[in-house]
Design an enzyme around this catalytic site. Sequence first.
Site, short mmCIF file in Angstrom:
data_model
loop_
_atom_site.label_atom_id
_atom_site.label_comp_id
_atom_site.label_asym_id
_atom_site.label_seq_id
_atom_site.Cartn_x
_atom_site.Cartn_y
_atom_site.Cartn_z
N ARG A 51 0.87 -1.18 0.00
CA ARG A 51 0.00 0.00 0.00
C ARG A 51 0.90 1.22 0.00
O ARG A 51 2.11 1.11 0.06
CB ARG A 51 -0.91 -0.02 1.22
CG ARG A 51 -0.19 -0.42 2.53
CD ARG A 51 -0.64 0.31 3.74
NE ARG A 51 -0.48 1.73 3.65
CZ ARG A 51 0.64 2.39 3.83
NH1 ARG A 51 1.78 1.74 4.09
NH2 ARG A 51 0.68 3.70 3.74
N GLY A 52 0.29 2.36 -0.18
CA GLY A 52 1.10 3.57 -0.33
C GLY A 52 1.20 3.90 -1.81
O GLY A 52 1.56 3.03 -2.61
N ARG A 88 -6.98 -0.51 -7.36
CA ARG A 88 -7.32 0.53 -6.37
C ARG A 88 -7.43 1.84 -7.13
O ARG A 88 -6.57 2.17 -7.94
CB ARG A 88 -6.28 0.66 -5.24
CG ARG A 88 -6.37 -0.45 -4.20
CD ARG A 88 -5.49 -0.17 -2.98
NE ARG A 88 -6.11 0.80 -2.07
CZ ARG A 88 -5.47 1.36 -1.06
NH1 ARG A 88 -4.19 1.09 -0.86
NH2 ARG A 88 -6.08 2.21 -0.26
N GLN A 201 -2.92 2.51 9.86
CA GLN A 201 -1.57 2.49 9.26
C GLN A 201 -0.57 3.23 10.16
O GLN A 201 0.61 2.91 10.22
CB GLN A 201 -1.57 3.14 7.88
CG GLN A 201 -2.27 2.34 6.79
CD GLN A 201 -3.71 2.71 6.60
OE1 GLN A 201 -4.42 2.97 7.58
NE2 GLN A 201 -4.19 2.74 5.36
N ASP A 242 -2.09 10.85 -2.23
CA ASP A 242 -2.35 9.78 -3.19
C ASP A 242 -2.69 10.34 -4.57
O ASP A 242 -2.56 9.64 -5.57
CB ASP A 242 -3.50 8.90 -2.68
CG ASP A 242 -3.08 8.15 -1.43
OD1 ASP A 242 -3.17 8.74 -0.33
OD2 ASP A 242 -2.64 7.00 -1.54
N LYS A 253 -5.16 10.03 2.82
CA LYS A 253 -5.92 9.15 3.70
C LYS A 253 -7.01 9.92 4.44
O LYS A 253 -6.80 11.03 4.90
CB LYS A 253 -4.96 8.52 4.71
CG LYS A 253 -5.57 7.52 5.67
CD LYS A 253 -6.38 6.44 5.00
CE LYS A 253 -5.58 5.74 3.92
NZ LYS A 253 -6.42 4.92 3.01
C1 LIG Z 1 3.61 7.81 0.37
S1 LIG Z 1 1.99 7.67 -0.13
C2 LIG Z 1 1.23 7.15 1.30
C3 LIG Z 1 -0.24 7.41 1.27
O1 LIG Z 1 -0.95 6.21 0.90
C4 LIG Z 1 -1.79 5.88 1.97
O2 LIG Z 1 -2.97 5.28 1.56
P1 LIG Z 1 -3.12 3.67 1.71
O3 LIG Z 1 -2.51 3.28 3.01
O4 LIG Z 1 -4.62 3.45 1.63
O5 LIG Z 1 -2.39 3.09 0.52
C5 LIG Z 1 -2.06 7.20 2.67
O6 LIG Z 1 -3.01 7.98 1.98
C6 LIG Z 1 -0.70 7.81 2.63
O7 LIG Z 1 -0.62 9.19 2.82
#
Ligand SMILES: CSC[C@H]1O[C@H](OP(=O)(O)O)[C@H](O)[C@@H]1O
Length: 364
Positions: A51-52, A88, A201, A242, A253
Site C-alpha cells: 500500500r502507499g 485501487r 496504518q 495519493d 488518507k
Molecule cells: C507515500 S503515499 C502514502 C499514502 O498512501 C496511503 O494510503 P493507503 O494506506 O490506503 O495506501 C495514505 O493515503 C498515505 O498518505
Amino acid sequence: MRVDGTSYRSIWRSGDGVTVVDQTRLPHAFTTFDIATEAAAVDAIRRMVVRGAPLIGVTGAYGLAFALREDASDAALDAAYGRLLASRPTAVNLRWALDRMLRAVTAVAENARHETALSLADALAEEDVATNEAIATHGVALVRAALEKKGGAGPVNILTHCNTGWIACVDWGTALGVIYKAHDEGLPVHVYVDETRPRNQGASLTTWELAAHGVPHTLVADNAGGHLMQEGSVDLVLVGADRVAANGDACNKIGTYLKALAAADNGVPFYVALPASTVDWSLPKGVGAIEIEERSAEEVTHIAGVTPDGAVTRVRIAPEGTKAANPAFDVTPARLISGLITERGIAPASAEGLAGLFPEQRGA
Ligand SMILES: CSC[C@H]1O[C@H](OP(=O)(O)O)[C@H](O)[C@@H]1O
C-alpha cells in the site's frame, strides 16, 4: 526491509518475480509475500499487502511485466492494464506507472515486451528511491525553520497521518522521509503519530518504522490532533498524498482534511510531501473530482490486532448488523495547504506553484 537487513526496502526482485513485505501483518509479524504473476500483483494491491501510492505504482508495473511474460499481445496487454488499474482507484501513481509501461512496451516488438517491461519496472523502483530522498532533502528545511522558530529549543513536534514511510514506497518514504532525513542530520524531532483509523496504518506501520529507526514518537488517537495543535504541542504537520490535482488540492488518507482544518485554525504549518508521479496534471481541481475508494464496512466494524498467542486477527468492535461507511480518502483544498514538498523543491499549493517546479507539465 531487505532480507539482509542492511537497508529499508519494501519490494525487491526475487526468483522470477518480486518479494514484498506483507503490510497486513505488521507490526505483529514480519512476513513477506511473493508476486510473480499479474493476478498476485492485483491481489496484493487490493488486500493492501502492499500500500502507499508510490509502492502501488511500482507493484502495478511489475504486475504488467509478469502479465506480458504469459501473453504479450495487444489484447492481453490492454486487459492486464485494465485489471491492474482497477485494483485501487485513488492513488494516481498506479495509472502513472502503468502508462509509462504502456508507452515503453508498445514501442517494441511483442517478443521484447516482457523484458522491456521488467527493466522499466526495475527502473521505476530505483527512480522512486532517488525521488523520495530528494523530497526528504528539500523537506528538511521546514524542520530546520520550525526549530529556529522555537529558538533552537527542540524537539520539533511533527504530527503525521497514516503511513508515508519506506514501507509505503520503495525506500525512504515521502513525509516520513523528511522526518528520517531531519533525524539523521541531528535535528531534534518528535512525531505525533495519528493511529489513522480504520486500518490504523499509523498505529501499526508508522510506529513500527519510527521505532526501528530510533525516532522519538507518540501514538495518538486521530481525534487528538486538533487538541494538540490548539494547546501548541504541534510545530508542523507533514502528510503524504495519493493524488494531487493541478491546482494543488491534495487527496490523502481519510482524516487528513480534518487535520488541515485544525492546522489552519491554529496557525500550524501544514505541508504535503509527494513525488511528481502523484500529481494528476489532467485534473484542474481535486475537491469533488477525485474517485474516493470505498473499502469494506468490516474495516470499520472490526479492528486488526494480535491475540495473546501471537495470531494476527480482526475483532468486532460494533454490534452485528451495524451498517458502516468506509471512504478511504478525503481531499484537502489547496487553500489549507502551506506548501507541497516535491523532489524538485517546495512549492506553494497552486497551479502556479506546481508549474513553477514542473514547467514541462504546463498545459498538460
Ligand atoms: C507515500 S503515499 C502514502 C499514502 O498512501 C496511503 O494510503 P493507503 O494506506 O490506503 O495506501 C495514505 O493515503 C498515505 O498518505
